[in-house]
Design a protein around this motif. Structure first.
Motif, PDB file in Angstrom:
ATOM      1  N   GLU A  31       0.832  -1.202   0.000  1.00  0.00           N
ATOM      2  CA  GLU A  31       0.000   0.000   0.000  1.00  0.00           C
ATOM      3  C   GLU A  31       0.866   1.250   0.000  1.00  0.00           C
ATOM      4  O   GLU A  31       1.931   1.292   0.623  1.00  0.00           O
ATOM      5  CB  GLU A  31      -0.910  -0.002   1.226  1.00  0.00           C
ATOM      6  N   THR A  63       0.777   5.754   0.029  1.00  0.00           N
ATOM      7  CA  THR A  63       0.017   6.956   0.377  1.00  0.00           C
ATOM      8  C   THR A  63       0.405   8.088  -0.556  1.00  0.00           C
ATOM      9  O   THR A  63       1.587   8.276  -0.864  1.00  0.00           O
ATOM     10  CB  THR A  63       0.311   7.369   1.829  1.00  0.00           C
ATOM     11  N   GLU A 122       1.479  11.483  -1.310  1.00  0.00           N
ATOM     12  CA  GLU A 122       2.136  12.559  -0.559  1.00  0.00           C
ATOM     13  C   GLU A 122       1.750  13.929  -1.105  1.00  0.00           C
ATOM     14  O   GLU A 122       1.528  14.871  -0.345  1.00  0.00           O
ATOM     15  CB  GLU A 122       3.660  12.389  -0.626  1.00  0.00           C
ATOM     16  N   ILE A 156       3.949   8.963  -4.634  1.00  0.00           N
ATOM     17  CA  ILE A 156       3.457   7.893  -3.767  1.00  0.00           C
ATOM     18  C   ILE A 156       4.582   7.457  -2.824  1.00  0.00           C
ATOM     19  O   ILE A 156       5.718   7.235  -3.257  1.00  0.00           O
ATOM     20  CB  ILE A 156       2.991   6.675  -4.603  1.00  0.00           C
ATOM     21  N   TYR A 197       5.351   4.369  -0.431  1.00  0.00           N
ATOM     22  CA  TYR A 197       4.898   3.032  -0.053  1.00  0.00           C
ATOM     23  C   TYR A 197       5.221   2.749   1.407  1.00  0.00           C
ATOM     24  O   TYR A 197       6.057   3.430   2.029  1.00  0.00           O
ATOM     25  CB  TYR A 197       5.538   1.987  -0.971  1.00  0.00           C
ATOM     26  N   ASP A 198       4.574   1.723   1.954  1.00  0.00           N
ATOM     27  CA  ASP A 198       4.761   1.370   3.363  1.00  0.00           C
ATOM     28  C   ASP A 198       6.200   0.969   3.675  1.00  0.00           C
ATOM     29  O   ASP A 198       6.648   1.076   4.816  1.00  0.00           O
ATOM     30  CB  ASP A 198       3.813   0.219   3.743  1.00  0.00           C
ATOM     31  N   GLY A 224      -3.159  12.125   0.734  1.00  0.00           N
ATOM     32  CA  GLY A 224      -3.551  11.291   1.865  1.00  0.00           C
ATOM     33  C   GLY A 224      -4.286  10.022   1.476  1.00  0.00           C
ATOM     34  O   GLY A 224      -4.465   9.132   2.314  1.00  0.00           O
ATOM     35  N   ASP A 225      -4.720   9.927   0.209  1.00  0.00           N
ATOM     36  CA  ASP A 225      -5.416   8.720  -0.243  1.00  0.00           C
ATOM     37  C   ASP A 225      -4.449   7.547  -0.310  1.00  0.00           C
ATOM     38  O   ASP A 225      -3.239   7.715  -0.509  1.00  0.00           O
ATOM     39  CB  ASP A 225      -6.045   8.946  -1.626  1.00  0.00           C
ATOM     40  N   LYS A 226      -4.993   6.339  -0.173  1.00  0.00           N
ATOM     41  CA  LYS A 226      -4.209   5.109  -0.256  1.00  0.00           C
ATOM     42  C   LYS A 226      -4.402   4.481  -1.632  1.00  0.00           C
ATOM     43  O   LYS A 226      -5.523   4.426  -2.140  1.00  0.00           O
ATOM     44  CB  LYS A 226      -4.640   4.112   0.823  1.00  0.00           C
TER      45      LYS A 226
END
Length: 278
Positions: free
Chosen positions: A75, A77, A79, A94, A96-97, A113-115
């Motif tokens: 996933e 996020t 930025e 983006i 990533y985790d 802020g969207d995933k």
């Protein structure tokens, strides 16, 4: 994002319509995801002009865009949303985790802020990428691959999208913006949603100088040239250029069909030239 209409306070402002970019990131791009871009002026390694109408323009950096989306089930996020001088669409950064950063083409309705996630099959949310064979029929998507693993080639420009309209023997049937319907292999990746910045088509640059800033030089009409320079050139007085419009090298243009690609003809179900049903 909305359009900005300017008051005619000067000749350069009269008729000027631009896209409002106030919501975009105002800083510089991520340095690790960019590289210097050299201008060619349309010339090849021998100094010969091989692409006309190119020259000048503002200095640019190339942003590396992840068109493959093969980082599965991790996933990320959003930025920020950024402007990219190399394309009409906006790009999204983006994170990533696992800490990796990447740029993707920003779809419409994707916010900070969207995933987002890529995988074999994911939720049909804007920005998520999956195999075309796993997408629900009727899905609006973009960044479509034509060969598995090659990277997206279809529907990358501002406001464009493709609709998945059916499945057949391991292939999917998609309808392009042009009206063409074609087969694409189910193992190819696609991203859900339509590409951002749809208002790009409604802008008006208002003066020739703005095109020069973008690296585009003026185009001289063929009928204004001499016969040695163009097939439409010459003639007494003002002439229309004859009955058959052609390029400077004699290839038919303005509606004449010049496509010759027998390898992929079998993939096209309905041509974009076919008369549309009313």
């Amino acid at each position: 994002m909305a359009l900005k209409n300017y008051n005619p306070t000067s000749p350069a402002r009269r008729g000027l319509i631009l896209v409002d970019k106030s919501q975009l990131w105002k800083g510089k791009p991520v340095k690790a995801l960019t590289e210097g871009k050299h201008k060619t002026g349309g010339r090849n390694n021998k100094g010969h002009v091989t692409s006309r109408g190119i020259g000048g323009g503002h200095k640019q950096k190339y942003r590396f865009i992840d068109f493959k989306r093969r980082k599965w089930d991790v996933e990320g996020t959003v930025e920020r949303i950024e402007y990219d001088p190399n394309r009409t669409a906006y790009i999204a950064l983006i994170k990533y985790d696992d800490g990796e950063l990447a740029y993707i083409i920003a779809p419409q309705r994707l916010a900070v802020g969207d995933k987002v996630v890529a995988g074999k099959k994911t939720d049909t949310k804007p920005g998520n990428a999956m195999l075309l064979s796993e997408m629900p029929v009727g899905t609006i998507c973009h960044n479509i691959e034509m060969k598995p693993g090659k990277g997206a080639q279809i529907a990358r420009s501002a406001g464009t999208y493709v609709q998945l309209v059916g499945r057949d023997r391991g292939m999917v049937i998609v309808r392009l913006n042009s009206g063409e319907q074609r087969y694409i292999r189910g193992e190819c990746m696609g991203t859900v949603g339509a590409v951002s910045n749809p208002d790009n088509a409604n802008t008006n640059l208002a003066k020739a100088g703005r095109n020069r800033w973008r690296g585009k030089r003026p185009l001289t009409r063929g009928v204004a040239k001499n016969p040695v320079d163009h097939p439409h050139g010459g003639g007494e007085g003002r002439t229309s250029g004859g009955r058959h419009p052609v390029t400077p090298w004699g290839k038919p243009t303005k509606g004449a069909r010049t496509r010759k690609n027998k390898q992929t003809d079998k993939m096209i179900i309905r041509s974009r030239h076919a008369k549309k049903k009313r």
